[in-house]
Scaffold this motif. Structure first.
Motif, PDB file in Angstrom:
ATOM      1  N   CYS A  61     -55.127 -74.975 -22.131  1.00  0.00           N
ATOM      2  CA  CYS A  61     -54.218 -75.738 -22.983  1.00  0.00           C
ATOM      3  C   CYS A  61     -53.965 -74.924 -24.242  1.00  0.00           C
ATOM      4  O   CYS A  61     -54.904 -74.555 -24.951  1.00  0.00           O
ATOM      5  CB  CYS A  61     -54.813 -77.092 -23.336  1.00  0.00           C
ATOM      6  N   GLN A  63     -52.760 -75.880 -26.893  1.00  0.00           N
ATOM      7  CA  GLN A  63     -52.982 -76.679 -28.105  1.00  0.00           C
ATOM      8  C   GLN A  63     -54.460 -76.734 -28.472  1.00  0.00           C
ATOM      9  O   GLN A  63     -54.832 -76.459 -29.597  1.00  0.00           O
ATOM     10  CB  GLN A  63     -52.483 -78.113 -27.896  1.00  0.00           C
ATOM     11  N   CYS A  64     -55.293 -77.078 -27.503  1.00  0.00           N
ATOM     12  CA  CYS A  64     -56.695 -77.363 -27.830  1.00  0.00           C
ATOM     13  C   CYS A  64     -57.676 -76.409 -27.153  1.00  0.00           C
ATOM     14  O   CYS A  64     -58.869 -76.481 -27.416  1.00  0.00           O
ATOM     15  CB  CYS A  64     -57.042 -78.808 -27.462  1.00  0.00           C
ATOM     16  N   CYS A 146     -52.439 -79.728 -22.030  1.00  0.00           N
ATOM     17  CA  CYS A 146     -53.306 -80.625 -21.267  1.00  0.00           C
ATOM     18  C   CYS A 146     -52.833 -82.071 -21.418  1.00  0.00           C
ATOM     19  O   CYS A 146     -52.006 -82.392 -22.279  1.00  0.00           O
ATOM     20  CB  CYS A 146     -54.753 -80.484 -21.727  1.00  0.00           C
ATOM     21  N   CYS A 149     -53.408 -83.489 -25.015  1.00  0.00           N
ATOM     22  CA  CYS A 149     -52.498 -82.985 -26.048  1.00  0.00           C
ATOM     23  C   CYS A 149     -51.076 -83.485 -25.811  1.00  0.00           C
ATOM     24  O   CYS A 149     -50.341 -83.756 -26.755  1.00  0.00           O
ATOM     25  CB  CYS A 149     -52.556 -81.457 -26.098  1.00  0.00           C
ATOM     26  N   ARG A 195     -62.397 -87.063 -22.735  1.00  0.00           N
ATOM     27  CA  ARG A 195     -61.178 -86.420 -23.215  1.00  0.00           C
ATOM     28  C   ARG A 195     -60.108 -87.437 -23.567  1.00  0.00           C
ATOM     29  O   ARG A 195     -59.064 -87.084 -24.065  1.00  0.00           O
ATOM     30  CB  ARG A 195     -60.619 -85.452 -22.164  1.00  0.00           C
TER      31      ARG A 195
HETATM   32 ZN   LIG Z   1     -55.064 -79.760 -25.058  1.00  0.00          ZN
END
Ligand SMILES: [Zn+2]
Ligand SMILES: [Zn+2]
Length: 389
Positions: A61, A63-64, A146, A149, A195
């Motif tokens: 991902c 983003q994260c 993901c 996100c 998550r």
């Molecule tokens: Zn993510």
């Protein structure tokens, strides 16, 4: 070979026919390796120390930094994609099960932004023979978003926790603490590998604070943690938002936290002839201490947290003032902090006899000694966020 008749039983390699030592029996529970019966020469001919895939693709991902593994996203806590690539290659490589004393090194070579070539060297010992193998596995990094996100970016939420006061606005300290409770709860869930735990939005409004939470159950848990610390009540209301792909109705739930009307530190007048009360607890029913005597006060079960009262001020507004003289057990003469006149006021049991100054609150009800913050005789231990469920 020997004449005794007790000669070593002989074995022959099933592939080349050479005589050989009989192969060792496999350990219990171990699957039979068909090559186990071969002579050393034939065995090493087909031997592979490392089983390596031709390439490894890693979905991360962007983003994260979560990694897609199996059929789900997993937080791996990697510092950069090279670490992720090393980890994934390590998971993808298989070392021959019978090899002992295995050591290995891996040397990443960044080819471009999305490709890392992993040069791995393995050594070990098998059939008392040292073995070594080098493999190179290209790792392709696929940058995606993901599920979590994607949901955060899409302002997804399933629950709203609204924190409000009863006939008042929550204090800044209360709303800040409520947000802290929510953040800590979500962080705990995340740390446990959940998550689906996140806060989409925290909105400080004129009436309190609204928090958008990723799951109903988490919204409910957060709301109850807030009332466990502050007292008050939780009510909930469902709103139908949509139907999911299977035709099930999807609800969003709003959890309304009503903080009690009075909070510890408030000085209130119950108009019952026994003088003002400093509130010390808002759990279950209101509790406090009488400022004229130092006696304990507790609201009846029916009154709960909301007895008929008006607020006179808070302990924080009290000022230290000079004690002129202690007259007797029941009264003390102090300097009025506003007029500097000596005034005789009730002396509660928590006012120490040898004190040179005392904190005094001036209100509509007159002058009253309040307990100092450190010497509060009636403070109840705050169960805090770690209290029982
Ligand atoms: Zn993510
Ligand atoms: Zn052979």
């Amino acid at each position: 070979m020997s004449e005794t008749g007790e000669e070593e039983p002989r074995a022959f390699c099933p592939r080349c026919g050479d005589p050989m030592e009989p192969p060792a029996e496999p350990r219990p529970g171990e699957p039979r390796d068909p090559d186990r019966v071969l002579c050393d020469a034939c065995y090493f001919e087909g031997f592979e120390l490392v089983d390596a895939p031709e390439r490894v693709e890693v979905r991360v991902c962007s983003q994260c930094g979560a990694v897609h593994r199996g059929n789900r996203w997993i937080d791996v806590g990697a510092k950069d994609y090279t670490d992720v690539a090393i980890e994934e290659v390590t998971r993808a490589l298989g070392v021959h099960r019978d090899v002992e004393e295995v050591t290995w090194t891996v040397d990443p070579e960044q080819v471009d932004r999305n490709t890392v070539r992993m040069h791995a060297t393995f050594t070990g010992v098998i059939r008392e023979t040292p073995v070594e193998e080098r493999v190179t596995v290209p790792v392709y990094i696929a940058r995606e978003t993901c599920t979590r996100c994607g949901r955060i970016a899409g302002d997804y939420y399933a629950a709203v926790v609204q924190v409000r006061g009863t006939d008042r606005t929550p204090t800044d300290a209360e709303t800040e603490r409520a947000v802290e409770i929510a953040e800590r709860y979500v962080a705990d869930r995340e740390a446990k590998g959940d998550r689906n735990a996140f806060i989409t939005e925290v909105d400080h409004t004129a009436d309190g604070v609204d928090m958008k939470i990723s799951a109903n159950q988490m919204g409910e848990a957060i709301a109850h943690r807030i009332t466990r610390e502050f007292g008050g009540s939780v009510s909930s209301a469902e709103t139908l938002v949509t139907e999911d792909s299977d035709g099930n109705e999807v609800y969003r739930v709003t959890f309304l936290v009503r903080l009690p009307p009075y909070t510890p530190g408030d000085v209130i007048d119950l108009d019952d002839g026994d003088g003002p009360v400093l509130v010390t607890s808002a759990h279950g029913n209101l509790k406090g201490v009488r400022l004229e005597t130092g006696d304990r006060y507790e609201a009846s079960h029916e009154e709960g947290l909301d007895p008929d009262a008006r607020k006179l001020g808070t302990r924080e507004e009290a000022v230290e003032t000079t004690v002129v003289t202690v007259e007797d057990d029941r009264s003390v003469q102090v300097l009025d902090p506003e007029t500097y006149e000596a005034k005789t006021i009730p002396r509660p049991s928590f006012a120490e006899a040898d004190a040179e100054t005392l904190p005094v609150l001036r209100s509509r009800a007159g002058l009253h000694v309040v307990p100092g913050a450190e010497t509060d005789p009636d403070a109840e231990p705050d169960p805090g966020p770690e209290g029982p469920e």
